[in-house]
Design a protein around this motif. Structure first.
Motif, mmCIF file in Angstrom:
data_model
loop_
_atom_site.group_PDB
_atom_site.id
_atom_site.type_symbol
_atom_site.label_atom_id
_atom_site.label_comp_id
_atom_site.label_asym_id
_atom_site.label_seq_id
_atom_site.Cartn_x
_atom_site.Cartn_y
_atom_site.Cartn_z
ATOM 1 N N LYS A 1 4.778 3.849 0.935
ATOM 2 C CA LYS A 1 4.889 4.396 -0.425
ATOM 3 C C LYS A 1 6.267 4.103 -1.013
ATOM 4 C CE LYS A 1 4.001 8.731 -2.849
ATOM 5 N NZ LYS A 1 3.607 10.125 -2.678
ATOM 6 N N ASP B 1 0.846 -1.188 0.000
ATOM 7 C CA ASP B 1 0.000 0.000 0.000
ATOM 8 C C ASP B 1 0.880 1.235 0.000
ATOM 9 O OD1 ASP B 1 -2.338 1.480 -0.009
ATOM 10 O OD2 ASP B 1 -3.228 0.358 1.644
ATOM 11 N N GLU C 1 -0.137 4.269 2.003
ATOM 12 C CA GLU C 1 -0.781 5.187 2.943
ATOM 13 C C GLU C 1 0.244 6.021 3.716
ATOM 14 O OE1 GLU C 1 -4.173 5.758 3.260
ATOM 15 O OE2 GLU C 1 -4.208 4.517 1.451
ATOM 16 N N THR C 2 1.369 5.414 4.095
ATOM 17 C CA THR C 2 2.419 6.147 4.812
ATOM 18 C C THR C 2 3.609 6.334 3.871
ATOM 19 O OG1 THR C 2 3.589 4.179 5.625
ATOM 20 C CG2 THR C 2 1.726 4.995 6.964
#
Length: 157
Positions: free
Chosen positions: A137, A130, A132-133
């Motif tokens: 990333k 993912d 999100e942070t």
């Protein structure tokens, strides 16, 4: 370990994608779906699944949770084993062709590069990655770049 695709993308590209993704996981053979869909269809899916009433470039629908950086074994995900070939179903990815064409032009590279980038991005979500942070990333971008280099589709192409 192998990955096979049900898809409407070109077969040659899918073979190259499978080769480029080899080594990203441990475990059993995998399967996944990748489909091109119209803008209105992806907008509807985005609204229904994410609560965002807008056209997006790619959506992923992972079949399993908690698999990031773990061996993927059918014996642990029995409900995801496909009876026709014994592969473990990773998930589905849908790509908006119209948005991919717009982004290719916007970013100044080929439609081919954008299309395969979105496929890789979507598949990595199915693998549990993912963005999100900042740490997530960075990790996901490293994996994307690794696969895109193996596909010989760098940013400038």
């Amino acid at each position: 370990m192998n990955i096979v695709f049900d898809s409407d993308l070109p077969e040659e590209g899918l073979s190259r994608l499978a080769e480029a993704m080899d080594g990203l996981w441990e475990g059993d053979d995998l399967s996944a779906e990748i489909w091109l869909i119209p803008a209105e269809e992806i907008r509807s899916l985005n609204a229904r699944e994410r609560g965002v009433d807008a056209v997006t470039d790619v959506l992923s629908f992972p079949a399993m949770d908690g698999i990031k950086d773990r061996p993927i074994r059918g014996s642990e995900h029995i409900d995801c084993v496909r009876p026709e070939d014994g592969s473990v179903f990773l998930g589905s990815v849908v790509i908006c062709e119209q948005r991919a064409r717009e982004q290719a032009q916007e970013y100044g590279h080929s439609f081919e590069r954008e299309l395969w980038y979105l496929a890789v991005h979507g598949l990595l979500h199915c693998f549990g990655y993912d963005h999100e942070t900042e740490e997530e990333k960075r990790e996901m971008r490293e994996k994307e770049e690794y696969v895109m280099q193996k596909l010989d589709l760098r940013r400038e192409s």
